[in-house]
Structures are given as structure tokens and as C-alpha cells.
Design a protein around this motif. Structure first.
Motif, PDB file in Angstrom:
ATOM      1  N   CYS A 217       8.813 -41.173 -28.171  1.00 16.40           N
ATOM      2  CA  CYS A 217      10.146 -39.983 -28.188  1.00 16.40           C
ATOM      3  C   CYS A 217      10.097 -39.663 -26.500  1.00 16.40           C
ATOM      4  O   CYS A 217       9.212 -39.774 -25.765  1.00 16.40           O
ATOM      5  CB  CYS A 217       9.935 -39.042 -28.930  1.00 16.40           C
ATOM      6  SG  CYS A 217       8.343 -37.862 -28.473  1.00 16.40           S
ATOM      7  N   PHE A 218      11.462 -39.393 -26.079  1.00 13.15           N
ATOM      8  CA  PHE A 218      11.650 -38.608 -24.750  1.00 13.15           C
ATOM      9  C   PHE A 218      11.342 -37.009 -25.387  1.00 13.15           C
ATOM     10  O   PHE A 218      11.687 -36.587 -26.475  1.00 13.15           O
ATOM     11  CB  PHE A 218      12.976 -38.593 -24.500  1.00 13.15           C
ATOM     12  CG  PHE A 218      13.175 -40.217 -23.869  1.00 13.15           C
ATOM     13  CD1 PHE A 218      12.904 -40.320 -22.710  1.00 13.15           C
ATOM     14  CD2 PHE A 218      13.921 -40.973 -24.617  1.00 13.15           C
ATOM     15  CE1 PHE A 218      13.239 -41.887 -22.373  1.00 13.15           C
ATOM     16  CE2 PHE A 218      14.323 -41.965 -24.265  1.00 13.15           C
ATOM     17  CZ  PHE A 218      13.980 -42.615 -23.082  1.00 13.15           C
ATOM     18  N   ALA A 219      10.418 -36.266 -24.469  1.00 13.20           N
ATOM     19  CA  ALA A 219      10.196 -34.795 -24.572  1.00 13.20           C
ATOM     20  C   ALA A 219      10.620 -34.021 -23.336  1.00 13.20           C
ATOM     21  O   ALA A 219      10.526 -34.497 -22.517  1.00 13.20           O
ATOM     22  CB  ALA A 219       8.798 -34.818 -24.925  1.00 13.20           C
ATOM     23  N   ARG A 220      11.185 -33.047 -23.890  1.00 10.47           N
ATOM     24  CA  ARG A 220      11.563 -31.937 -22.846  1.00 10.47           C
ATOM     25  C   ARG A 220      10.758 -30.614 -22.878  1.00 10.47           C
ATOM     26  O   ARG A 220      10.514 -30.237 -24.003  1.00 10.47           O
ATOM     27  CB  ARG A 220      12.878 -31.678 -23.010  1.00 10.47           C
ATOM     28  CG  ARG A 220      13.438 -30.340 -21.999  1.00 10.47           C
ATOM     29  CD  ARG A 220      14.877 -30.185 -22.417  1.00 10.47           C
ATOM     30  NE  ARG A 220      15.132 -29.504 -23.718  1.00 10.47           N
ATOM     31  CZ  ARG A 220      16.384 -29.135 -24.090  1.00 10.47           C
ATOM     32  NH1 ARG A 220      17.290 -29.258 -23.235  1.00 10.47           N
ATOM     33  NH2 ARG A 220      16.413 -28.557 -24.914  1.00 10.47           N
ATOM     34  N   GLN A 221      10.362 -29.990 -21.870  1.00  9.66           N
ATOM     35  CA  GLN A 221       9.827 -28.714 -21.899  1.00  9.66           C
ATOM     36  C   GLN A 221      10.634 -28.136 -21.106  1.00  9.66           C
ATOM     37  O   GLN A 221      10.798 -28.025 -19.672  1.00  9.66           O
ATOM     38  CB  GLN A 221       8.577 -28.869 -21.506  1.00  9.66           C
ATOM     39  CG  GLN A 221       7.868 -27.534 -21.794  1.00  9.66           C
ATOM     40  CD  GLN A 221       6.245 -27.599 -21.485  1.00  9.66           C
ATOM     41  OE1 GLN A 221       5.399 -28.618 -21.955  1.00  9.66           O
ATOM     42  NE2 GLN A 221       5.624 -26.394 -21.326  1.00  9.66           N
ATOM     43  N   THR A 222      11.348 -26.772 -21.381  1.00  7.43           N
ATOM     44  CA  THR A 222      12.106 -26.151 -20.704  1.00  7.43           C
ATOM     45  C   THR A 222      11.339 -25.051 -19.770  1.00  7.43           C
ATOM     46  O   THR A 222      10.282 -24.760 -20.025  1.00  7.43           O
ATOM     47  CB  THR A 222      12.977 -25.065 -21.854  1.00  7.43           C
ATOM     48  OG1 THR A 222      12.162 -24.365 -22.518  1.00  7.43           O
ATOM     49  CG2 THR A 222      13.767 -25.991 -22.733  1.00  7.43           C
ATOM     50  N   PRO A 223      12.221 -24.703 -18.913  1.00  6.94           N
ATOM     51  CA  PRO A 223      11.612 -23.654 -18.055  1.00  6.94           C
ATOM     52  C   PRO A 223      11.078 -22.397 -18.446  1.00  6.94           C
ATOM     53  O   PRO A 223      11.265 -21.833 -19.424  1.00  6.94           O
ATOM     54  CB  PRO A 223      12.755 -23.044 -17.145  1.00  6.94           C
ATOM     55  CG  PRO A 223      13.591 -24.185 -17.211  1.00  6.94           C
ATOM     56  CD  PRO A 223      13.474 -24.728 -18.558  1.00  6.94           C
ATOM     57  N   GLY A 224       9.528 -22.171 -17.979  1.00  2.00           N
ATOM     58  CA  GLY A 224       9.009 -20.783 -18.420  1.00  2.00           C
ATOM     59  C   GLY A 224       8.383 -21.078 -19.820  1.00  2.00           C
ATOM     60  O   GLY A 224       7.849 -20.098 -20.435  1.00  2.00           O
ATOM     61  N   SER A 225       8.109 -22.267 -20.270  1.00  2.00           N
ATOM     62  CA  SER A 225       7.671 -22.439 -21.701  1.00  2.00           C
ATOM     63  C   SER A 225       6.288 -23.226 -21.704  1.00  2.00           C
ATOM     64  O   SER A 225       6.167 -23.973 -20.463  1.00  2.00           O
ATOM     65  CB  SER A 225       8.702 -23.058 -22.639  1.00  2.00           C
ATOM     66  OG  SER A 225       8.798 -24.379 -22.274  1.00  2.00           O
ATOM     67  N   GLY A 226       5.860 -23.250 -22.669  1.00  2.00           N
ATOM     68  CA  GLY A 226       4.374 -24.197 -22.926  1.00  2.00           C
ATOM     69  C   GLY A 226       4.151 -24.397 -24.042  1.00  2.00           C
ATOM     70  O   GLY A 226       4.489 -23.862 -24.968  1.00  2.00           O
ATOM     71  N   VAL A 227       3.186 -25.055 -24.384  1.00  2.00           N
ATOM     72  CA  VAL A 227       2.658 -25.511 -25.645  1.00  2.00           C
ATOM     73  C   VAL A 227       1.229 -24.919 -25.762  1.00  2.00           C
ATOM     74  O   VAL A 227       0.434 -25.332 -24.898  1.00  2.00           O
ATOM     75  CB  VAL A 227       2.738 -27.230 -25.691  1.00  2.00           C
ATOM     76  CG1 VAL A 227       1.641 -27.590 -27.175  1.00  2.00           C
ATOM     77  CG2 VAL A 227       4.118 -27.932 -25.882  1.00  2.00           C
ATOM     78  N   ALA A 228       1.192 -24.244 -26.735  1.00  2.00           N
ATOM     79  CA  ALA A 228      -0.130 -23.644 -26.941  1.00  2.00           C
ATOM     80  C   ALA A 228      -1.546 -24.489 -27.242  1.00  2.00           C
ATOM     81  O   ALA A 228      -1.166 -25.650 -27.717  1.00  2.00           O
ATOM     82  CB  ALA A 228      -0.111 -22.639 -28.180  1.00  2.00           C
TER      83      ALA A 228
END
Length: 355
Positions: A217-228
Motif C-alpha cells: 500500500c501507499f501510506a500517508r501520515q498527516t502533519p502533526g500525527s504519529g503512530v503509537a
């Protein structure tokens, strides 16, 4: 021994199942297409095991045991052992304790293959023997990046979003800032989505990457976010992230080591280690995620795991109707609870994005 390609593995597994099939009924799609007649009776289970599993789960594990008989017979002639797959099944259904962590930050689950090399990060592009496709993928990364950027521009102009969350569960695990555009999921290519990225699709297919059950998959992470911080638990799947657009300051931590992505380069990790990510910038971060089999797995073990997870998909979709299990448990739990028992990841965690 030289490993087969994923296509050859699928053909081999299919051939084993079809050639070994000795029982066909009109009431079970599984029996008609996937069952093999075991040479010996299905092994007896303890009373504790029978109490812990639902009827549907007992049926699943009985079907797994019968299906693996033909696969084991086929590969035994080539000198392969299925002992680690048998141990995997015992642990996954709750007959064995959880595996011990290999090092700090390692959090293996019941979905575990013993004896595999455990490393938080892997230098895939430099390891030709284990990852013969990786260097060529990096060499052609510009093709993927260009096609992806063009698609982003197109969807932006159309005022439509390329990305969407996979599920409520995924959002809970990955956070609301993470989203994906799937090219392959659970072993099946998304024809419609792949048509939007024909060059990327052709390249991935031509490289013969030993893609595992979780997908691409293509994955996006938006500004100011994170994966715990979390662990996927399954040590037999490795994950590569190809950097597409990586603002300075983005990071990924696996085990006790923190790194960043590089555009056009692979960051390869073992997601059975606790891992987390962050995007403290004001721009989206994009990577291409590729899940593939651990290189220490044998051809036979890959075929066994492919069979098990393909069977899980058929159970989950309802393709295989319910039948009374052969085992006679003294007590059943409500079938609605089955997602939380035994192979906890089999019914829901495999839809994860490997990040």
C-alpha cells in the motif's frame, strides 16, 4: 535450497491441495476445493483447549491440520520439514506459551515461527542473498515516485482524496493521521487501484518480491500525527518502506533505535518489534509499504503459511460454511467472541499496514 517465487509457491500449494483432495461433498466449499484426506486421524486436543475455542475455531483448526497433510507430503519429497509450522499451529491455537523476546523491544505474539533471525532494522538493499529484489527496487524508485506524484496532483485537482482509512480498528491502532491506498491486500491485487499505478504494479510484479499475506500500500501520515508504539507480533513477515515524500524531521522508531526515511530508499523493519512513527512537520509524509516473507523461511514453510492464511480469509468471508467440528468440547464460548481467541491477529490484525 533455492526459494521459489510467490507465484510458484501458490501454484505448488494449489497443486498439492487439488491432487490430494479425496473428499468432495455438495455442502462444503472447503471440502470441495481445499480438503485433503489425512493419513492419520486429527490429533486429539486437551479439555482445556476444547473449552477455549469456539465451534467455528475448532472447525478452522481441524481444516488447517487436514490441509497441511498434503503440503507436508509434497515438500517432504524435496527434503523440507514442516516441524516449525506444526509448532506455529500449536502456539497459535493456545497449546504452547508465547515465545520469549529475542532482545529489548521485541514483542512476539502467538503467531510466531521459531528460529527466525530477529532484527529491528534490516539493510535490505545491501543484502543481495536475502533480498535479491531490493537494490533493483531502489534503482527504479524514481518511476514509482513520479507516478505517485502525478496521481497526487490529479486527485488534488479533482478535489478527491486518494487515501482513506482501512477500518475503525486500523484507525484505533494507527491513529487518525495514518491512511492507506491499497494495491494488494491479503494476497489479492486490487485491480481497480493497480490500474491507477500501472508502472508501479508492473515493477513490483517483475521484481518477484516474495509478497506475504498482509499486502502492499501507499501510506500517508498527516502533519502533526504519529503512530503509537505497538507490535504486530508476527515475526515471519518483514516490511519495507520506500520513501516517496519525506519531510525533514519525520521519524520511525523500532525497538530501541530511531531512524528516518530517505526518499527513494528502503527502510526495512521487523514489525514484531515495538515500533512507532511521528510526523512533526507541516507536510504529509508518504511511503510505499511492502510486506514480504522473512528470508529464513523455507519454501515449504511459506506454502504452509500461505495455506493457513488463505483458509482464514475463506472462513472470514463466509466462503466455507459451518460444520460441526469433530472435537467435542465440554463448553463453547459465544461465537461472537471468536476474534479475541487463539489466532488473535488472524481475524483482524492482518489488515494492518505494517507501520
Amino acid at each position: 535450497m533455492k526459494m521459489m517465487t510467490s507465484s510458484m509457491l501458490k501454484l505448488a500449494a494449489a497443486a498439492v491441495l487439488l491432487c490430494s483432495c479425496q473428499r468432495v461433498t455438495t455442502t462444503s466449499a472447503f471440502q470441495a476445493n481445499y480438503s485433503v484426506q489425512p493419513k492419520t486421524a486429527v490429533s486429539s486436543r486437551s479439555a482445556l483447549f476444547a473449552k477455549q475455542l469456539t465451534q467455528r475455531q475448532l472447525q478452522f483448526w481441524e481444516d488447517v491440520e487436514e490441509g497441511l497433510v498434503g503440503i507436508e507430503s509434497f515438500y517432504a519429497k524435496q527434503g523440507y520439514s514442516m516441524d516449525r509450522i506444526k509448532t506455529f499451529c500449536k502456539r497459535a491455537r493456545g497449546d504452547l506459551p508465547l515465545p520469549e523476546p529475542a532482545s529489548a523491544g521485541h514483542q512476539p505474539s502467538e503467531e510466531h515461527i521459531d528460529g527466525l533471525t530477529a532484527s529491528a532494522f534490516w539493510d535490505a538493499a545491501a543484502d543481495v542473498s536475502n533480498f535479491p529484489w531490493a537494490a533493483e527496487l531502489e534503482a527504479n524508485a524514481g518511476v514509482i515516485i513520479e507516478e505517485f506524484q502525478q496521481k497526487l496532483l490529479q486527485t488534488s485537482n479533482d478535489d478527491s482524496s486518494l487515501f482513506s482509512g482501512d477500518s475503525a480498528w486500523q484507525s484505533n491502532v494507527m491513529g487518525t493521521g495514518w491512511s492507506a491506498f491499497r494495491l494488494q491486500r491479503l494476497g489479492v491485487w486490487n485491480v481497480k487501484n493497480c490500474a491507477s499505478f500501472p508502472k508501479t504494479y508492473d515493477l513490483l510484479r517483475d521484481l518477484n518480491i516474495p509478497l506475504a499475506v498482509r499486502g502492499v500500500c501507499f501510506a500517508r501520515q498527516t502533519p502533526g500525527s504519529g503512530v503509537a508504539p505497538h507490535s504486530d507480533g508476527r515475526n515471519f513477515i518483514l516490511t519495507s518502506h520506500l520513501g516517496l515524500k519525506v519531510p525533514e524531521g519525520c521519524w520511525i522508531k523500532v525497538g530501541e533505535e530511531e531512524r528516518s526515511w530517505e526518499e527513494g530508499k528502503l527502510t526495512t523493519l521487523d514489525t514484531s518489534f515495538e515500533h512507532s512513527t511521528g510526523n512533526p512537520t507541516d507536510s504529509d509524509r508518504h511511503v510505499l509499504i511492502i510486506d514480504f516473507w522473512h528470508p529464513d523461511l523455507t519454501t515449504a514453510e511459506r506454502a504452509g503459511l500461505m495455506f493457513i492464511y488463505d483458509l482464514r480469509n475463506k472462513f472470514e468471508s463466509g466462503e466455507i460454511p459451518f460444520r460441526q467440528p469433530k472435537a467435542k468440547p465440554q463448553e463453547y464460548q459465544n461465537d461472537k467472541e471468536e476474534e479475541g481467541q487463539g489466532l488473535a491477529g488472524l481475524w483482524k490484525a492482518l489488515t494492518g499496514g505494517g507501520e
